[in-house]
Design an enzyme around this catalytic site. Structure first.
Site, short mmCIF file in Angstrom:
data_model
loop_
_atom_site.label_atom_id
_atom_site.label_comp_id
_atom_site.label_asym_id
_atom_site.label_seq_id
_atom_site.Cartn_x
_atom_site.Cartn_y
_atom_site.Cartn_z
N LYS A 116 10.24 2.99 -1.99
CA LYS A 116 10.13 4.34 -1.44
C LYS A 116 11.33 5.21 -1.80
CE LYS A 116 7.66 2.79 2.71
NZ LYS A 116 6.25 2.98 2.43
N GLU A 200 15.39 8.73 7.11
CA GLU A 200 14.94 10.11 6.91
C GLU A 200 14.67 10.79 8.23
OE1 GLU A 200 11.62 9.45 4.20
OE2 GLU A 200 10.19 9.44 5.85
N HIS A 235 2.49 3.16 13.35
CA HIS A 235 2.48 3.64 11.97
C HIS A 235 1.33 3.08 11.15
CE1 HIS A 235 6.32 5.14 13.14
NE2 HIS A 235 6.84 3.93 13.25
N ARG A 297 -3.13 2.30 -5.54
CA ARG A 297 -4.29 1.41 -5.42
C ARG A 297 -5.39 2.16 -4.71
NH1 ARG A 297 -3.81 0.92 0.16
NH2 ARG A 297 -1.67 0.72 0.91
P1 ADP Z 1 -3.96 2.27 3.75
O1 ADP Z 1 -3.21 3.56 3.65
O2 ADP Z 1 -4.84 1.95 2.61
O3 ADP Z 1 -4.57 2.10 5.06
P2 ADP Z 1 -2.13 0.32 4.64
O4 ADP Z 1 -0.67 0.57 4.51
O5 ADP Z 1 -2.72 0.36 5.97
O6 ADP Z 1 -2.79 1.28 3.62
O7 ADP Z 1 -2.44 -1.07 3.97
C1 ADP Z 1 -3.70 -1.38 3.44
C2 ADP Z 1 -3.88 -2.83 3.51
O8 ADP Z 1 -2.93 -3.46 2.75
C3 ADP Z 1 -3.81 -3.38 4.89
O9 ADP Z 1 -4.76 -4.39 5.01
C4 ADP Z 1 -2.40 -3.93 4.95
O10 ADP Z 1 -2.39 -5.06 5.77
C5 ADP Z 1 -2.16 -4.30 3.55
N1 ADP Z 1 -0.80 -4.09 3.13
C6 ADP Z 1 -0.18 -2.93 2.95
N2 ADP Z 1 1.05 -3.10 2.48
C7 ADP Z 1 1.23 -4.41 2.35
C8 ADP Z 1 2.29 -5.22 1.89
N3 ADP Z 1 3.42 -4.72 1.48
N4 ADP Z 1 2.13 -6.54 1.90
C9 ADP Z 1 0.97 -7.07 2.31
N5 ADP Z 1 -0.07 -6.36 2.74
C10 ADP Z 1 0.05 -5.05 2.77
P1 ADP Z 2 3.88 2.51 4.87
O1 ADP Z 2 4.28 2.10 3.51
O2 ADP Z 2 4.14 1.48 5.89
O3 ADP Z 2 2.51 3.09 4.90
P2 ADP Z 2 4.80 5.27 5.19
O4 ADP Z 2 6.06 5.80 4.63
O5 ADP Z 2 3.56 5.68 4.54
O6 ADP Z 2 4.92 3.68 5.24
O7 ADP Z 2 4.77 5.66 6.72
C1 ADP Z 2 3.80 5.13 7.60
C2 ADP Z 2 3.59 6.10 8.75
O8 ADP Z 2 4.80 6.34 9.47
C3 ADP Z 2 3.10 7.45 8.35
O9 ADP Z 2 1.72 7.50 8.21
C4 ADP Z 2 3.59 8.34 9.49
O10 ADP Z 2 2.72 8.30 10.58
C5 ADP Z 2 4.87 7.69 9.89
N1 ADP Z 2 5.99 8.36 9.23
C6 ADP Z 2 6.53 8.02 8.06
N2 ADP Z 2 7.56 8.81 7.73
C7 ADP Z 2 7.69 9.69 8.75
C8 ADP Z 2 8.58 10.75 9.04
N3 ADP Z 2 9.58 11.06 8.21
N4 ADP Z 2 8.42 11.46 10.19
C9 ADP Z 2 7.43 11.14 11.05
N5 ADP Z 2 6.57 10.14 10.84
C10 ADP Z 2 6.68 9.41 9.71
MG MG Z 3 1.87 4.70 3.92
#
Ligand code: ADP
Ligand code: ADP
Ligand code: MG
Length: 667
Positions: A116, A200, A235, A297
């Protein structure tokens, strides 16, 4: 088109990919773990290869075994689905090295977006707005705290290698920063093998709005509009919809362009999602959205985009992977209606959404126009602790948001699921929540409304208990004697020998049952209705009410009663009440030793232990942390006392209900 595909995934997404592949005439090849040998996706595929034991690390994450299976089966391409290996650049490289097409972006694009911090720096250079914060190399706590102070609280600490909402901590003040950082780093190291974090600004009134992008290998990049995924818990997305409520054409164009720029910046090919966080305090504004990350993906929630565009994104992935050009330009695309998806999980909203496992005694979805069900399990399957506990995605599409939400609520109401606890009732309440209906929500909506959404400990459903008892009585009658009984004869139940049944009189009997692990003493009464010549009836009295066999039970919808090996599960409004005959010899581990035993809430790993034998602890004090499925669960002292025994070592796998810590408590 590619001749065949190996699906390097499991569950619903494997089934979904197989469906499209078959429609395109491709040969489908599944790979599976030992735990999934009988799974739906294995049955659906033309061929299946075992790649290892249940734990993902030994099967679905084994690049070598998957490539080997692809070679053996002559797969032309590999589709990674989501999760597992889908965002691992070395997997895309391994496919290329084996001469197999990877259905996804080039390894370089995955790598560029994989962390990230690096991704933020990269898209910022391309002119895409990013969340203000520190995403540099330094990781020492004092420096990071100083950065947090500069950014201004609240801040969010994120694992740079994170995903799935893991390794993320919101911090309200400088005083909390140290503990939160430590926890985030530990979660990140455990889950991603990389403890590094970024800090952040926590965007206020946050709306998660993401843009689906699609690129071909000939330099064409388009976006397929937005999805709003603001309904989240920890989240993680719970309900997703498209388009986003309150979105203006102007803002859509600006966000769409930003997403396309981000994709171009890394030479993207295929389906991808650029996730933004928007500051929703004054509604959606084109100058108040920021890049969070790009998921390289297919996304879990892609069906809502399919619904509003009429496209099959998996088909497009295959076409692009085989070198075809995108069959449309940006100007050809338009939004049709509104779509909403709900993620049905095996988890217990009444117990802080703890994942729930076990056999699915029933699973049935309504079939109705505009409702799509994507699932990877069927009745009789087991929800195991090894993988994501998602049971299904329920997607509704209608001309308007109101109609789509109405349809989704109705479909959830008609969904029958029993065995593991589920969030089906919770999802339905969410769809019906007036504020959400009105489009007034942000990512904190669920947490602020847990009570109203029924996600709190609830009292036993007394009517369900009484109906369950009557179902048990019914199950004890064999068909013949039941008929004789109903026609006025003597009851022939196993409980009737002891006391004399008097013609025309009533016979009372205590009937102990086990209800969700608790002993309950119901009272049965055998009665005549309509005088000495009339029928017999059975009534049960408990919890301030009485229900009868011939009335309440016979009038109930029989689909509400699900027979199990133990007894019966009674469904009411999506809630499950388990009723089984009470067995005094079935030692109730739950209640042994009363309130001084700290047990593992579920299968998982003990990742931290904060106390030693002999140490004094206070009620509510954190004693240990168990990591399970995707989350860390803090275990706290149930009462003041002294640590008497510690029954597991940090790092150990622990089973659900296992004793971890025993306290000597006062009084
Ligand atoms: P989406 O935005 O597609 O909902 P998620 O972050 O919820 O993405 O993840 C989608 C799927 O991938 C979920 O089933 C989650 O458990 C899995 N997943 C996401 N990131 C990882 C990771 N780093 N390692 C293993 N599984 C992951
Ligand atoms: P992941 O890889 O686990 O999906 P993300 O960076 O996409 O991580 O963040 C997951 C969730 O956390 C977001 O969908 C949002 O709801 C919350 N989030 C992430 N960054 C912020 C932020 N800077 N301020 C508020 N909420 C956040
Ligand atoms: Mg995300």
């Amino acid at each position: 088109m590619l001749e065949s595909v190996l699906i390097a995934n499991r569950g619903e997404i494997a089934c979904r990919i197989i469906r499209t592949a078959k429609r395109l005439g491709m040969r489908t090849i599944a790979v599976h773990s030992e735990a999934d040998a009988g799974a739906l996706f294995v049955q659906m595929a033309d061929e299946a290869h075992l790649i290892g034991p249940a734990p993902a690390r030994e099967s679905y994450l084994r690049i070598d075994r998957i490539i080997e299976a692809a070679r053996r089966s002559g797969a032309a391409c590999i589709h990674p689905g989501y999760g597992f290996l889908s965002e691992r650049a070395e997997f895309a490289e391994a496919c290329a090295a084996a001469g197999i097409v990877f259905v996804g972006p080039p390894a370089s694009a995955i790598g560029a977006m994989g962390l990230k911090d690096a991704a933020k720096a990269l898209v910022q250079q391309a002119g895409v707005p990013v969340v203000p914060g520190y995403h540099g190399e330094r990781q020492d706590p004092d420096f990071l705290r100083q950065k947090a102070d500069e950014i201004g609280y609240p801040v969010l600490i994120k694992a740079v290698a994170g995903g799935g909402g893991k390794g993320m901590k919101r911090v309200e003040s400088a005083a909390e920063f140290g503990a939160a950082l430590e926890s985030a780093q530990r979660e990140a190291a455990g889950a991603f093998g990389d403890p590094r974090v970024l800090v952040e600004k926590y965007v206020l009134s946050p709306r998660h709005i993401e843009i689906q992008v699609f690129a071909d290998a000939h330099g064409n990049v388009v976006h397929l509009f937005e999805r709003d995924c603001s309904l989240q818990r920890r989240h993680q997305k719970v309900i997703e919809e498209a388009p986003a409520p309150g979105m203006t054409p102007e803002m859509r164009a600006v966000m769409g362009r930003a997403a396309v720029e981000a994709a171009r910046a890394v030479g993207y090919v295929g389906a991808g999602t650029v996730e933004f966080i928007a500051d929703g305090r004054e509604g959606l504004r084109p100058d108040r959205f920021y890049f969070m990350e790009m998921n390289t993906r297919l996304q879990v929630e892609h069906p809502v985009t399919e619904a509003i565009t009429g496209l099959d994104l998996v088909e497009l992935q295959f076409r692009v992977a085989s070198g075809e050009r995108l069959p449309f330009t940006q100007g050809d695309l338009a939004i049709r209606g509104h779509a909403v998806e709900a993620r049905l999980y095996a988890e217990d909203p009444e117990r802080e959404f703890l994942p729930s496992t076990g056999k699915l005694w029933t699973l049935a979805f309504p079939e109705s126009e505009g409702v799509r069900i994507d699932t990877g399990v069927e009745a009789g399957d087991e929800v195991t602790p090894f993988y994501d506990p998602m049971i299904a995605k329920v997607i509704a599409h209608g001309p308007t948001r109101e109609e789509a939400l109405e349809k989704l609520a109705q479909a959830l109401g008609e969904t029958l699921v029993a065995g593991p606890k589920t969030n089906v009732a919770f999802l339905k309440k969410l769809c019906e929540a007036p504020e959400f209906r009105a489009g007034r929500f942000d990512t904190g909506f669920i947490d602020r409304n847990l009570d109203a959404l029924g996600a709190v400990a609830q009292t036993i459903d007394a009517e369900a208990v009484r109906l369950g008892v009557l179902k048990l009585v019914d199950m004890e009658f064999d068909a013949q004697s039941y008929r004789a009984f109903a026609e006025g004869g003597a009851p022939s139940s196993p409980w009737d020998e002891c006391d004399g049944f008097q013609l025309g009189g009533a016979r009372r009997q205590n009937f102990p049952v086990d209800v969700d692990g608790e002993r309950i003493d119901a009272v049965l009464e055998w009665t005549r209705v309509g005088g000495a010549q009339g029928n017999s009836d059975v009534t049960v009295t408990w919890g301030g009410g009485t229900s009868s066999l011939l009335g309440d039970y016979m009038e109930a919808d029989m689909r509400r009663f699900v027979q199990t090996d133990q007894g019966v599960i009674v469904l009411s409004e999506g809630r499950q009440t388990r009723v089984s005959p009470y067995d005094p010899f079935d030692v109730d581990l739950e209640h042994l030793n009363g309130g001084n035993v700290v047990k593992a809430p579920m299968h998982g790993k003990l990742v931290a232990l904060f106390v030693k034998p002999g140490e004094r602890v206070e009620k509510g004090q954190r004693l240990a942390v168990v990591e399970a499925m995707k989350m860390e669960h803090a275990l706290v002292a149930p009462a003041d006392g002294e640590v008497e025994e510690i029954a597991a070592e940090p790092g150990a796998q622990v089973a659900e209900g296992a004793r971890l810590i025993v306290l000597r408590t006062e009084g």
